[in-house]
Write an enzyme that holds these catalytic residues in place. Structure first.
Site, PDB file in Angstrom:
ATOM      1  N   ASP A  25       0.754  -1.179  -0.138  1.00  0.00           N
ATOM      2  CA  ASP A  25      -0.056   0.065  -0.034  1.00  0.00           C
ATOM      3  C   ASP A  25       0.966   1.402  -0.170  1.00  0.00           C
ATOM      4  O   ASP A  25       1.985   1.424   0.162  1.00  0.00           O
ATOM      5  CB  ASP A  25      -0.917  -0.058   1.174  1.00  0.00           C
ATOM      6  CG  ASP A  25      -2.334   0.893   1.005  1.00  0.00           C
ATOM      7  OD1 ASP A  25      -2.199   1.789  -0.016  1.00  0.00           O
ATOM      8  OD2 ASP A  25      -3.253   0.734   1.738  1.00  0.00           O
TER       9      ASP A  25
HETATM   10  C1  NOJ Z   1      -4.193   3.777   0.049  1.00  0.00           C
HETATM   11  C2  NOJ Z   1      -5.225   2.885   0.197  1.00  0.00           C
HETATM   12  O1  NOJ Z   1      -5.207   2.260   1.374  1.00  0.00           O
HETATM   13  C3  NOJ Z   1      -5.153   1.947  -0.833  1.00  0.00           C
HETATM   14  O2  NOJ Z   1      -6.711   1.340  -0.776  1.00  0.00           O
HETATM   15  C4  NOJ Z   1      -5.173   2.660  -2.251  1.00  0.00           C
HETATM   16  O3  NOJ Z   1      -5.431   1.567  -3.133  1.00  0.00           O
HETATM   17  C5  NOJ Z   1      -4.005   3.154  -2.276  1.00  0.00           C
HETATM   18  N1  NOJ Z   1      -4.010   4.273  -1.145  1.00  0.00           N
HETATM   19  C6  NOJ Z   1      -3.699   3.947  -3.601  1.00  0.00           C
HETATM   20  O4  NOJ Z   1      -4.415   5.208  -3.642  1.00  0.00           O
END
Ligand code: NOJ
Length: 734
Positions: free
Chosen positions: A259
């Site tokens: 993430d």
């Molecule tokens: C953080 C989020 O937790 C995740 O779900 C997302 O896909 C990413 N950012 C990318 O934007």
């Protein structure tokens, strides 16, 4: 594919291989995290990025893909990703809302349409489905989830993977899906986003892991790690999870992406510097580093000092190249970049039509005293509340590419449906929230909370004067879009106080009162349940919100949604879910009996349980009938029938639910677990059978090693219209 990638990697330097492991966001106009990568084009030219995300539109993406394909030494195309969560530009209801349809074909269709629009907008990769089980409605990301149940969550995960990937990524208009967030991100302690997660392996395997596994089994091509730690190891560096379970136990051969800066954040978790954290993440099985550039800047050194091996880099690089190969990017790096596509593939009439259906089917009718709904197309209607004529909030959280001006408000939806036959009066009545500091925090992605400067009482008085002129009052209340979603945890999940006051005042004016609610999470509604004559939960419905809600309010569509997350009476009940593990001291009917598992001040039961939702018609259930009650062996098959009769005044859909209880087992088991469901159209006066077939596999449980175990003996099968109101039959299976 193998030969092609062997040839390609044979000519790659270590630096170029590490470059593929780097995922960057140019951050041109969307920002889904605090950090963005500077000089993206130059990074790509140098071969230092395997993919980009966070931008969309062929014209915006083209310069980056050209930099990769024309200007980098090896000309390897980029993966282009985005958070396409509940539609791309045609926004569907929130994932939590869609789950309430219990309609797998419809959910698959929404993902398919999202894929068509995403591809038209230059994207080859979507960061969806999010399948984190959520039993704590304080956690804002419950909005993005399918709720509390592992079986239903798994079925929805499969439907979405099929919708996005279409069975074969080489086919046109398909995108690589990304199941997230591995694992158990939804169990953040105290419902506070990014907080630590701690649970036993039994619960992890039994409740939290099944939807991820279902997505992997459905062929999901990529997976994203979670921000949280598990057993003290952050998910992005959790070898047990990413290699032991995901790859070795479940056989996943796709790519794992961290993430957003999750590897860097391991330093804040207390695991040391970026070099150490990056090495641990790669060694654990994380292939791609989102935004943080820890892989890019430290893996060469880690290779030299022996904390990682060349095989690890090769394996990660191969998985990323394989994804590109499967998407057909090596055949045609521009296959997702058709500049004409957005004009005829996005927000089309058919996509809007599907969205409108999805809104209506996502609505859950929580109360309908004296059949006040559906409304007649006559008389005067007072439409009151801060969300009654609002469009800015309708897309809901995680709708990056949405244009709120495309959304249909409740006011406009009703006007369009009812035409001149209904007089609509409107007053705002209250702000969504009165606190300007909170409003400022909610407006980070653009102004969705516009505070009316008038004193609250003046607004209420105006609303009351409006209500008095009407035959019926519809109060459209709820959360702002950004009150749920990422980093949007709430400790008090009731309606904001200013809206509660408005509703109390409206009640006092004595008119029939319908409460239309919008939110991204279950709310505490004990007071509103007493106040309103009818309550319709509409979540955030996206582009066609107002049209779909009007369809339900006037009976053009019959409500059929059923909750997938329990609504607590009080936040003190959280975590709140139906499949509670049995305690040794369950509550009894006698409140004076001490030493029982219960509260002194509130009931144990939720206000509205999992599976609950009313219709405009009535269904009566006959007891379940099994074709046999004594079964032997693993090959036996049980057929269970439940006759459902529509005893009301109109046709309607009913989701018939089947739960099991294992009354005697070598470990403690939940009081009930969902095992199957069927959504049936039952016409007025008709009786239809829901027919379920069960095998011994359906009666197995997952133990603390994640192995499915069958223990013969008695099982109780429960059927009914929600998790609380069921009828039972006992069988023996040895
Ligand atoms: C953080 C989020 O937790 C995740 O779900 C997302 O896909 C990413 N950012 C990318 O934007």
């Amino acid at each position: 594919m193998r030969d092609f990638i062997d040839r390609l990697t044979g000519g790659m330097t270590t630096e170029e291989k590490i470059g593929q492991l780097n995922l960057i966001t140019p951050g041109d106009f969307t920002n889904t995290g605090a950090v963005i990568n500077k000089n993206a084009e130059e990074t790509i030219r140098r071969g230092n990025a395997g993919g980009i995300f966070g931008i969309y539109g062929p014209d915006n993406i083209l310069p980056y893909q050209k930099a990769a394909v024309k200007e980098s030494r090896l000309k390897i195309p980029l993966l282009c990703g985005l958070d396409v969560i509940h539609g791309h530009k045609t926004i569907f209801p929130l994932p939590l809302a869609l789950s309430c349809t219990w309609n797998m074909e419809m959910i698959e269709e929404t993902a398919r349409i999202a894929a068509v629009e995403a591809v038209a907008d230059g994207l080859s990769w979507v960061f969806s489905p999010m399948v984190d089980i959520a039993r704590d409605p304080r956690w804002g990301r419950i909005a993005e989830s399918a709720g509390e149940d592992p079986y239903l969550g798994g079925e929805i995960a499969k439907a979405m993977i099929h919708g996005y990937q279409g069975g074969d990524l080489a086919r046109p208009e398909t995108v690589l899906a990304c199941v997230k967030h591995l694992a158990a991100y939804g169990a953040a302690e105290a419902g506070r986003d990014y907080n630590t997660v701690d649970m036993g392996r039994l619960r992890l395997f039994e409740t939290y892991l099944p939807p991820y596994q279902a997505a992997i089994e459905a062929g999901c091509g990529s997976a994203m790690t979670a921000f949280n730690d598990l057993d003290g190891i952050p998910a992005s560096a959790n070898h047990w999870l990413l290699t032991g379970v995901l790859r070795e136990k479940w056989g996943f051969d796709g790519l794992v992406v961290s993430d957003y800066t999750a590897i860097n954040e391991m330093t804040a978790h207390g695991l040391g510097d970026l070099q150490n954290c990056s090495a641990r993440a790669l060694a654990a099985g994380c292939d791609m580093d989102m935004v943080g550039e820890g892989f890019l800047t430290t893996l060469q050194n880690s290779l030299k000092n022996g904390s990682i091996t060349m095989e690890m880099i090769d394996a990660a690089c191969r998985r990323i190249l394989e994804a590109k190969y499967k998407l057909g990017l090596f055949d045609d790096p521009y296959r997702y970049l058709d500049a004409d596509a957005p004009s005829h593939k996005i927000l089309t009439g058919s996509h809007r039509k599907a969205a409108r259906k999805a809104v209506a089917e996502s609505c859950v009718l929580l109360k309908n005293a004296e059949n006040i709904l559906p409304l007649q197309k006559s008389g005067t209607l007072a439409l009151i509340g801060p969300l009654a004529d609002d469009r800015r909030n309708l897309p809901g959280t995680w709708s990056i590419a949405a244009d709120w001006q495309e959304c249909v408000s409740v006011h406009d939806g009703i006007k369009k449906l009812a035409g001149d036959s209904v007089d609509i009066l409107h007053a705002k009545g209250a702000n969504i929230v009165d606190d300007p500091h909170l409003a400022e925090r909610l407006n980070v992605f653009g102004e969705t909370v516009v505070i009316d400067p008038r004193p609250p009482q003046e607004m209420i008085d105006e609303a009351l004067a409006t209500a008095k002129q009407a035959d019926i009052v519809i109060a459209v209340l709820g959360e702002a879009k950004e009150m749920s979603g990422e980093a949007a945890s709430r400790a008090d999940i009731g309606l904001p106080e200013c809206q509660k006051k408005l509703l109390r005042a409206l009640k006092r004016c004595g008119k029939p009162l319908v409460l239309v609610l919008m939110s991204g999470r279950p709310l505490t509604l004990a007071e509103e349940h007493e106040t309103a004559d009818a309550i319709l939960m509409t979540w955030f419905g996206g582009t066609e919100s107002g049209s779909g809600i009007a369809d339900i309010l006037f009976g053009a569509e019959i409500p059929s949604g059923k909750l997938t997350a329990s609504f607590p009476v009080h936040v003190g009940q959280i975590p709140v879910y139906y499949a509670q593990r049995r305690t040794g001291r369950p509550p009894t009917g006698d409140p004076l009996e001490k030493f029982r598992s219960r509260y002194l001040d509130i009931p144990n039961d939720s206000l509205y349980p999992f599976g609950y939702g009313l219709s405009y018609t009535e269904f009566s259930y006959a007891p379940p009938v099994a074709d046999q009650t004594e079964l032997n062996g693993r090959d036996a098959v049980l057929t269970l029938r439940v006759a459902v009769t529509n005893t009301g005044d109109c046709d309607g859909y009913e989701t018939v639910q089947l739960y099991i209880t294992d009354p005697v087992c070598s470990i403690t088991r939940p009081v009930k677990e969902l095992k199957a469901f069927q959504k049936l159209l039952v016409k007025k006066d008709e009786t239809r059978d829901a027919v379920f077939t069960l095998t011994a596999d359906d009666l197995k449980y997952l133990n603390a090693d994640g192995d499915a175990v069958f223990e013969g003996g008695e099982f109780i099968l429960h059927t009914g219209s929600n998790s609380r109101d069921t009828q039972r039959i006992s069988i023996t299976w040895r």
